[in-house]
Motif scaffolding. Sequence first.
Motif, PDB file in Angstrom:
ATOM      1  N   UNK A 176       0.827  -1.197   0.000  1.00 16.11           N
ATOM      2  CA  UNK A 176       0.000   0.000   0.000  1.00 16.11           C
ATOM      3  C   UNK A 176       0.870   1.259   0.000  1.00 16.11           C
ATOM      4  N   UNK A 177       1.887   1.294   0.863  1.00 12.45           N
ATOM      5  CA  UNK A 177       2.765   2.466   0.943  1.00 12.45           C
ATOM      6  C   UNK A 177       3.507   2.668  -0.377  1.00 12.45           C
ATOM      7  N   UNK A 178       4.061   1.598  -0.935  1.00 10.63           N
ATOM      8  CA  UNK A 178       4.811   1.714  -2.192  1.00 10.63           C
ATOM      9  C   UNK A 178       3.918   2.173  -3.341  1.00 10.63           C
ATOM     10  N   UNK A 179       2.722   1.637  -3.422  1.00 12.04           N
ATOM     11  CA  UNK A 179       1.809   2.023  -4.506  1.00 12.04           C
ATOM     12  C   UNK A 179       1.394   3.481  -4.392  1.00 12.04           C
ATOM     13  N   UNK A 180       1.075   3.909  -3.187  1.00 15.18           N
ATOM     14  CA  UNK A 180       0.690   5.302  -2.985  1.00 15.18           C
ATOM     15  C   UNK A 180       1.881   6.229  -3.195  1.00 15.18           C
ATOM     16  N   UNK A 181       3.064   5.824  -2.726  1.00 10.41           N
ATOM     17  CA  UNK A 181       4.268   6.635  -2.929  1.00 10.41           C
ATOM     18  C   UNK A 181       4.546   6.812  -4.423  1.00 10.41           C
ATOM     19  N   UNK A 182       4.335   5.774  -5.210  1.00  7.81           N
ATOM     20  CA  UNK A 182       4.511   5.897  -6.662  1.00  7.81           C
ATOM     21  C   UNK A 182       3.555   6.942  -7.239  1.00  7.81           C
ATOM     22  N   UNK A 183       2.324   6.965  -6.739  1.00  7.96           N
ATOM     23  CA  UNK A 183       1.370   7.976  -7.189  1.00  7.96           C
ATOM     24  C   UNK A 183       1.744   9.380  -6.742  1.00  7.96           C
ATOM     25  N   UNK A 184       2.415   9.485  -5.598  1.00  7.21           N
ATOM     26  CA  UNK A 184       2.820  10.792  -5.067  1.00  7.21           C
ATOM     27  C   UNK A 184       4.079  11.337  -5.737  1.00  7.21           C
ATOM     28  N   UNK A 185       4.895  10.452  -6.294  1.00  7.01           N
ATOM     29  CA  UNK A 185       6.138  10.878  -6.946  1.00  7.01           C
ATOM     30  C   UNK A 185       5.830  11.836  -8.092  1.00  7.01           C
ATOM     31  N   UNK A 211       7.814  16.268  -1.103  1.00 10.90           N
ATOM     32  CA  UNK A 211       9.269  16.118  -1.080  1.00 10.90           C
ATOM     33  C   UNK A 211       9.699  14.678  -0.813  1.00 10.90           C
ATOM     34  N   UNK A 212       8.964  13.990   0.064  1.00  9.69           N
ATOM     35  CA  UNK A 212       9.315  12.626   0.445  1.00  9.69           C
ATOM     36  C   UNK A 212       8.092  11.723   0.283  1.00  9.69           C
ATOM     37  N   UNK A 213       7.933  11.143  -0.903  1.00 11.84           N
ATOM     38  CA  UNK A 213       6.733  10.346  -1.200  1.00 11.84           C
ATOM     39  C   UNK A 213       6.492   9.189  -0.222  1.00 11.84           C
ATOM     40  N   UNK A 214       7.557   8.487   0.201  1.00 13.94           N
ATOM     41  CA  UNK A 214       7.366   7.353   1.118  1.00 13.94           C
ATOM     42  C   UNK A 214       6.836   7.815   2.465  1.00 13.94           C
TER      43      UNK A 214
END
Length: 185
Positions: free
Chosen positions: A128-137, A143-146
């Motif tokens: 979930x975190x990785x998928x959302x972080x990819x969307x935030x990139x 500044x820090x998607x993760x």
Amino acid sequence: MARPLDHAKRAELLAAVVRYIADHGLADLSLRPLAAELGTSSRMLIYYFTTKEELLVQALTTQRPDLAALFSEVADAAELRAHLWDFWRANASGEGRTSVRVMLQVLGASCAAHSPYAEYARAAIATFVASLADGLRGLPSIDEPELAATLLVSGLRGVLQDRLITGDVERTDRAARLLIDQVIR
């Protein structure tokens, strides 16, 4: 020679397991009452899934949404906020509510030492975190998607738990909206 697995029956059982745990809870889960409710035997459940824990992990895995598709190819912050809000509504009150009830129980149980659910819980959160972080990139305000994804995933999970415990729809909707809007600008 062993009989081949009936994949349709297996999929039907997995969906029924999630509903059963949502209604009866995970803490006292026993295969005999579960099997009786599902119209099968505990022996058949072991045949299909090996252990009670593996049965639950597989049932939850079938309920996991395609998070990569949900958050990929988001054009801007407004679109990502809208996707996340739709995801919130579907899981807080919609079709995902049953899975959420079970997932929260599993996450709680995975905190215990030597929990059979710990690896599943770690993988679910990481996905979930990785998928959302990819969307935030690529969003200029992030500044820090993760870290932003961690805040959203953990915060929304807490608000979901609050909602399930208190039943306060209005307050928890407002809190979820505020969290989403504050993190994704």
